[in-house]
Design an enzyme around this catalytic site. Sequence first.
Site, PDB file in Angstrom:
ATOM      1  N   CYS A 112      -4.753  -1.843  -0.350  1.00  0.00           N
ATOM      2  CA  CYS A 112      -4.284  -2.141   1.015  1.00  0.00           C
ATOM      3  C   CYS A 112      -4.306  -0.912   1.920  1.00  0.00           C
ATOM      4  O   CYS A 112      -4.193  -1.036   3.134  1.00  0.00           O
ATOM      5  CB  CYS A 112      -2.884  -2.723   0.979  1.00  0.00           C
ATOM      6  N   HIS A 249      -0.331  -2.386   7.989  1.00  0.00           N
ATOM      7  CA  HIS A 249      -0.860  -3.372   7.044  1.00  0.00           C
ATOM      8  C   HIS A 249       0.042  -4.603   7.066  1.00  0.00           C
ATOM      9  O   HIS A 249       1.264  -4.487   6.971  1.00  0.00           O
ATOM     10  CB  HIS A 249      -0.914  -2.760   5.646  1.00  0.00           C
ATOM     11  N   ASN A 279      -1.801 -11.942   3.994  1.00  0.00           N
ATOM     12  CA  ASN A 279      -2.065 -10.547   3.644  1.00  0.00           C
ATOM     13  C   ASN A 279      -3.536 -10.433   3.214  1.00  0.00           C
ATOM     14  O   ASN A 279      -3.922 -10.998   2.194  1.00  0.00           O
ATOM     15  CB  ASN A 279      -1.104 -10.158   2.507  1.00  0.00           C
TER      16      ASN A 279
HETATM   17  C1  4VN Z   1       2.587  -4.136   0.112  1.00  0.00           C
HETATM   18  C2  4VN Z   1       3.613  -5.049  -0.060  1.00  0.00           C
HETATM   19  C3  4VN Z   1       3.400  -6.315  -0.609  1.00  0.00           C
HETATM   20  C4  4VN Z   1       4.505  -7.275  -0.806  1.00  0.00           C
HETATM   21  C5  4VN Z   1       5.465  -7.061  -1.761  1.00  0.00           C
HETATM   22  C6  4VN Z   1       6.471  -7.989  -1.969  1.00  0.00           C
HETATM   23  C7  4VN Z   1       6.512  -9.145  -1.211  1.00  0.00           C
HETATM   24  C8  4VN Z   1       4.596  -8.418  -0.083  1.00  0.00           C
HETATM   25  C9  4VN Z   1       8.459  -9.951  -2.478  1.00  0.00           C
HETATM   26  C10 4VN Z   1       9.741 -10.642  -2.214  1.00  0.00           C
HETATM   27  C11 4VN Z   1       9.506 -12.103  -1.847  1.00  0.00           C
HETATM   28  C12 4VN Z   1       8.605 -12.200  -0.636  1.00  0.00           C
HETATM   29  C13 4VN Z   1       7.301 -11.460  -0.880  1.00  0.00           C
HETATM   30 CL1  4VN Z   1       5.142  -4.579   0.415  1.00  0.00          CL
HETATM   31  C14 4VN Z   1       2.121  -6.619  -1.012  1.00  0.00           C
HETATM   32  C15 4VN Z   1       1.109  -5.712  -0.867  1.00  0.00           C
HETATM   33  C16 4VN Z   1      -0.234  -6.043  -1.319  1.00  0.00           C
HETATM   34  O1  4VN Z   1      -1.024  -6.099  -0.180  1.00  0.00           O
HETATM   35  C17 4VN Z   1       1.336  -4.482  -0.275  1.00  0.00           C
HETATM   36  N1  4VN Z   1       5.575  -9.317  -0.289  1.00  0.00           N
HETATM   37  N2  4VN Z   1       7.482 -10.104  -1.399  1.00  0.00           N
HETATM   38  C18 4VN Z   1      10.860 -12.746  -1.585  1.00  0.00           C
HETATM   39  O2  4VN Z   1      11.466 -13.281  -2.530  1.00  0.00           O
HETATM   40  O3  4VN Z   1      11.385 -12.674  -0.454  1.00  0.00           O
END
Ligand code: 4VN
Length: 322
Positions: A112, A249, A279
Site C-alpha cells: 500500500c 492511502h 481499499n
Molecule cells: C492499512 C490498514 C488496513 C486496515 C486494517 C484494519 C482494518 C483496514 C480492522 C478493524 C475492523 C475494520 C477494518 Cl490500516 C489495511 C491495509 C491494507 O491496505 C493497510 N481496516 N479494519 C473493525 O472491526 O472495525
Amino acid sequence: MNNWKITDVASYAPQRVVTNDDLSQLMDTSDEWIKERTGISQRHISSGENTSDLATKVGEKLLAQSGWSANDVDLIIVATMSPDSYTPSTAAIVQGRLGADHAVAFDLSAACSGFVYALTVAGSMLQSPQFNKAMVIGSEVLSKIVDWKDRSTAVLFGDGAGGVLLTATDDQYYLGQDLTTFGKMNDKIVAGQTTVSSDFPHEITGLTPFKMDGRSVYKFSTHEVTESIKRAVEDAQIDLDQVDHFVLHQANARIITQVAKRLNQPLEKFPVNIDQYGNTSAASEPILLADCIEKGVIKRGDTLALAGFGGGLTVGTIIIKY
Ligand code: 4VN
C-alpha cells in the site's frame, strides 16, 4: 535538473461494481457494518482484466491527456502487490503494450506504500540526465488474491489503477519525504506466499491468499502515518498548516479521521473516496488524486502530502507542490 513535477494524472477502474449488499449475499456481513467500520459502500471488481490491463489503460489515458508520444517516456514504474506474474514485470508488459520502446520499466513491491515509494524512486532517477520523463502507475487486481470466504478482509478490498506523468524540472515542486520500513512486522499483511518443498523433484504449489492482522495494522497505521507525515513535513521545512491536502492511502475511513485528529488538522484537508472504490492498495492515492483534480478540489500550486502505509509493514509520505 534537480527536481521534478507531476504533469498529468489519470485513473481507471473495471466496470463491474460490487455493493456491500452484494457481498452480504456471499458472507455473513451487512451494508451497515461495512459502512460504519470502513467507510466503504462499493468496490470495482475486475472481470477478466489483469493488473497490466488496468495499468495499460492508465498509461494510454496519460499519453492521450499529455500529448506525449510513447517514445518520450524514459521510465515506467508500476507499484503493485498483485502483479500479473513473477516475470515478466507488469511494467514490462505495459511498456510493450504502449510501445514505449525507450523506457526502462520495472515493478516496485511495497504494498500500500508502493505509489509513494515509486514516486521517490522515479524522482531520484529524474535527477540523472538519462531520464527526463517518467510514468508512475499504481495498479491492483486484489480480487484475484482475496479469500472471498474471509469476511474480515473480503469486505475491504477493490480493483483499480491510477498514475502520473513526471517531468524533470529546476523548479521546486518536490519538497520532502519520509520512507520507513518495519520489517519485523512482515507477518501482519501477507499474500502470495510461496513454499519450498523438501522433496525433489516435486509439484509446483499454489500461492496463499491475502491475510491481515487487522487490529495490529490498524494500530500501527494511526500512529506511524501520523509520525511519517510529521517527519516528511520537517524534511520539506514547512509547517503542517501549509499542507493544503493530505492524500492518504484509502485503507479505512476511520484511520483517516484518526490521523487528521492526531495531526490537529481539519478533516476537510483529507479527501476520501474509499466509499466508491474500497481499499485498492498502491492504486488508492493516484485514483484519489485524479478524482480530486477532476472535481477541482486539488488545484495547480496546492501543497500536497501523499501518504501510503501497509504491507511490509511500510509507511511513506512525500510532500510536493502540484
Ligand atoms: C492499512 C490498514 C488496513 C486496515 C486494517 C484494519 C482494518 C483496514 C480492522 C478493524 C475492523 C475494520 C477494518 Cl490500516 C489495511 C491495509 C491494507 O491496505 C493497510 N481496516 N479494519 C473493525 O472491526 O472495525
